[in-house]
Scaffold this active site. Structure first.
Site, PDB file in Angstrom:
ATOM      1  N   ASN A   9       1.007  -1.680  -0.109  1.00 32.60           N
ATOM      2  CA  ASN A   9       0.289  -0.113  -0.035  1.00 32.60           C
ATOM      3  C   ASN A   9       1.357   1.590   0.294  1.00 32.60           C
ATOM      4  O   ASN A   9       1.874   1.620   1.054  1.00 32.60           O
ATOM      5  CB  ASN A   9      -0.789   0.327   1.379  1.00 32.60           C
ATOM      6  CG  ASN A   9      -1.594   1.545   1.585  1.00 32.60           C
ATOM      7  OD1 ASN A   9      -1.697   2.126  -0.148  1.00 32.60           O
ATOM      8  ND2 ASN A   9      -2.491   1.462   2.328  1.00 32.60           N
ATOM      9  N   TRP A  10       0.759   1.806  -1.188  1.00 30.53           N
ATOM     10  CA  TRP A  10       2.165   2.710  -0.776  1.00 30.53           C
ATOM     11  C   TRP A  10       1.493   4.425  -0.706  1.00 30.53           C
ATOM     12  O   TRP A  10       1.996   5.156  -0.247  1.00 30.53           O
ATOM     13  CB  TRP A  10       2.319   3.425  -2.575  1.00 30.53           C
ATOM     14  CG  TRP A  10       3.432   2.347  -3.408  1.00 30.53           C
ATOM     15  CD1 TRP A  10       3.126   1.065  -3.026  1.00 30.53           C
ATOM     16  CD2 TRP A  10       3.438   2.007  -4.668  1.00 30.53           C
ATOM     17  NE1 TRP A  10       3.802   0.277  -3.513  1.00 30.53           N
ATOM     18  CE2 TRP A  10       4.046   1.364  -4.858  1.00 30.53           C
ATOM     19  CE3 TRP A  10       3.601   3.005  -6.328  1.00 30.53           C
ATOM     20  CZ2 TRP A  10       4.251   0.618  -6.611  1.00 30.53           C
ATOM     21  CZ3 TRP A  10       3.768   2.764  -7.107  1.00 30.53           C
ATOM     22  CH2 TRP A  10       4.300   1.329  -7.201  1.00 30.53           C
ATOM     23  N   LYS A  11       0.464   4.524  -0.768  1.00 30.32           N
ATOM     24  CA  LYS A  11      -0.749   5.615   0.709  1.00 30.32           C
ATOM     25  C   LYS A  11      -0.348   6.467  -0.551  1.00 30.32           C
ATOM     26  O   LYS A  11       0.062   6.620  -1.400  1.00 30.32           O
ATOM     27  CB  LYS A  11       0.308   5.534   1.687  1.00 30.32           C
ATOM     28  CG  LYS A  11       0.240   3.781   2.303  1.00 30.32           C
ATOM     29  CD  LYS A  11       0.428   4.395   4.148  1.00 30.32           C
ATOM     30  CE  LYS A  11      -0.167   3.307   4.509  1.00 30.32           C
ATOM     31  NZ  LYS A  11      -0.108   3.233   5.950  1.00 30.32           N
ATOM     32  N   HIS A  95      -9.331   0.674   5.421  1.00 30.04           N
ATOM     33  CA  HIS A  95      -8.111   1.247   5.851  1.00 30.04           C
ATOM     34  C   HIS A  95      -8.305   2.298   6.908  1.00 30.04           C
ATOM     35  O   HIS A  95      -8.987   3.297   6.535  1.00 30.04           O
ATOM     36  CB  HIS A  95      -7.270   2.066   4.273  1.00 30.04           C
ATOM     37  CG  HIS A  95      -5.951   2.087   5.616  1.00 30.04           C
ATOM     38  ND1 HIS A  95      -5.119   2.744   6.615  1.00 30.04           N
ATOM     39  CD2 HIS A  95      -5.324   1.240   5.483  1.00 30.04           C
ATOM     40  CE1 HIS A  95      -4.143   2.361   6.682  1.00 30.04           C
ATOM     41  NE2 HIS A  95      -4.153   1.464   5.884  1.00 30.04           N
ATOM     42  N   GLU A  97      -6.589   4.557   8.169  1.00 24.11           N
ATOM     43  CA  GLU A  97      -6.449   6.038   7.747  1.00 24.11           C
ATOM     44  C   GLU A  97      -8.167   6.916   7.083  1.00 24.11           C
ATOM     45  O   GLU A  97      -8.647   7.769   7.420  1.00 24.11           O
ATOM     46  CB  GLU A  97      -5.424   6.250   6.954  1.00 24.11           C
ATOM     47  CG  GLU A  97      -4.354   6.262   7.417  1.00 24.11           C
ATOM     48  CD  GLU A  97      -3.235   5.532   7.006  1.00 24.11           C
ATOM     49  OE1 GLU A  97      -3.208   5.253   5.540  1.00 24.11           O
ATOM     50  OE2 GLU A  97      -1.988   4.729   7.173  1.00 24.11           O
ATOM     51  N   GLU A 167      -5.037  -4.927  10.798  1.00 23.63           N
ATOM     52  CA  GLU A 167      -4.091  -4.207  10.797  1.00 23.63           C
ATOM     53  C   GLU A 167      -4.371  -3.234  11.993  1.00 23.63           C
ATOM     54  O   GLU A 167      -4.813  -2.240  12.438  1.00 23.63           O
ATOM     55  CB  GLU A 167      -3.924  -3.164   9.379  1.00 23.63           C
ATOM     56  CG  GLU A 167      -3.774  -3.000   8.244  1.00 23.63           C
ATOM     57  CD  GLU A 167      -3.276  -2.366   7.543  1.00 23.63           C
ATOM     58  OE1 GLU A 167      -2.419  -2.369   6.682  1.00 23.63           O
ATOM     59  OE2 GLU A 167      -4.057  -1.141   7.562  1.00 23.63           O
ATOM     60  N   GLY A 173       2.670   2.369  10.682  1.00 23.43           N
ATOM     61  CA  GLY A 173       4.006   3.625  10.695  1.00 23.43           C
ATOM     62  C   GLY A 173       4.093   3.622  12.072  1.00 23.43           C
ATOM     63  O   GLY A 173       4.840   4.631  11.875  1.00 23.43           O
ATOM     64  N   SER A 213       3.699  -2.014   9.553  1.00 19.59           N
ATOM     65  CA  SER A 213       5.365  -2.043  10.395  1.00 19.59           C
ATOM     66  C   SER A 213       5.924  -3.333   9.884  1.00 19.59           C
ATOM     67  O   SER A 213       6.635  -3.806  10.852  1.00 19.59           O
ATOM     68  CB  SER A 213       5.433  -2.026  11.831  1.00 19.59           C
ATOM     69  OG  SER A 213       5.567  -0.733  11.729  1.00 19.59           O
ATOM     70  N   GLY A 235       4.791   1.364   3.735  1.00 23.42           N
ATOM     71  CA  GLY A 235       6.370   2.274   4.129  1.00 23.42           C
ATOM     72  C   GLY A 235       7.055   1.408   4.007  1.00 23.42           C
ATOM     73  O   GLY A 235       8.051   1.558   2.119  1.00 23.42           O
TER      74      GLY A 235
END
Ligand code: 13P
Length: 252
Positions: A9-11, A95, A97, A167, A173, A213, A235
């Site tokens: 997931n490149w966000k 997600h 976020e 998650e 992160g 992570s 990440g």
């Protein structure tokens, strides 16, 4: 029985040019791997070009979000139909976020999942508790609510096309990965929920990814757990060697 899946997931990272550099590098590093499903989820603006570059490779394309309606007066939104049109096979939904920063509810996420299945796209459906919820002993209630509400109205057969990603919000992160035991416990609980909502066969067949992570250093331990079927990587998916090492986790 459950094919491993590793998704990046490149966000909100990478221009089109940077995205293309990364997928070119990944194509080189991951040539020939066919015992895991490999997925990248770039930003919307890079999807078209990345789809062209990935064509014929062993890497599939995902989007990071969608809106549940097909077309209409929904300024700024993108529908499953358009994501399919551009070459996506998967879409991340729910997600943390999006839940936290954009106020997305279980009900809204449920609509997205139904809408994706209508287009024959595969949702990667994210769930997970916050640190506060975990510390207050509410983790199981939260996961139960997210699973039951998010999958409301779903037939057992539809689960063949849905991937779940656990998650824990406190691990995203932060560099603080859940321990192998913590992740294994949550995954076993989620599989038990699926058995309750659907049946044993469906629970056994559904892939549950871990996210939060995930790195080259911890992927082998996580993937050795029975109920962990893959990883949703943030990440570490932005660097080709790290993501490639994660895809090459130690097979048993
Ligand atoms: P990190 O791997 O950066 O913790 O992100 C996890 C994540 O949110 C993937 O969807």
């Amino acid at each position: 029985m459950r094919k491993p899946m590793i998704a990046g997931n490149w966000k909100l990272h990478k221009t089109v040019e940077e995205a293309l550099d990364l997928v070119e590098a990944l194509k080189d590093e991951l040539t020939g791997i066919d015992d895991a499903d490999i997925i990248v989820a770039p930003v919307f603006t890079a999807l078209g070009k990345v789809a062209e570059t990935l064509s014929g490779s062993n890497i599939s394309l995902a989007a990071q979000n969608c809106y549940p309606e097909k077309t209409g007066a929904f300024t700024g939104e993108v529908s499953p139909m358009l994501l399919k049109d551009i070459g996506c096979r998967y879409v991340i939904v729910g997600h943390s976020e999006r839940r936290q920063l954009f106020g997305e509810s279980d009900e809204f996420i449920n609509r997205k999942i139904h809408s994706l299945l209508e287009e024959e796209l595969q949702p990667i459906f994210c769930i997970g508790e916050t640190l506060e919820e975990r510390e207050n002993g509410r983790m199981y209630d939260i996961l139960t609510r997210q699973v039951k509400e998010g999958l409301k109205g779903m037939e057992a057969a539809a689960m063949r096309n849905i991937v779940i990603a656990y998650e824990p919000v406190w691990a995203i992160g932060t560099g603080k990965t859940a321990t192998d035991e913590q992740a294994a416990e949550a995954h076993a609980f989620i599989r038990g929920l699926l058995q309750g909502v659907f049946d044993q066969e469906t629970a056994d067949a559904t892939r549950i990814l871990y996210g939060g992570s995930v790195k080259p250093e911890n992927v082998d331990g996580l993937m050795a757990q029975d109920d962990i079927d893959g990883a949703l990587v943030g990440g570490a998916s932005l660097k080709a060697p790290d993501f490639a090492r994660i895809v090459r986790f130690k097979r048993n």
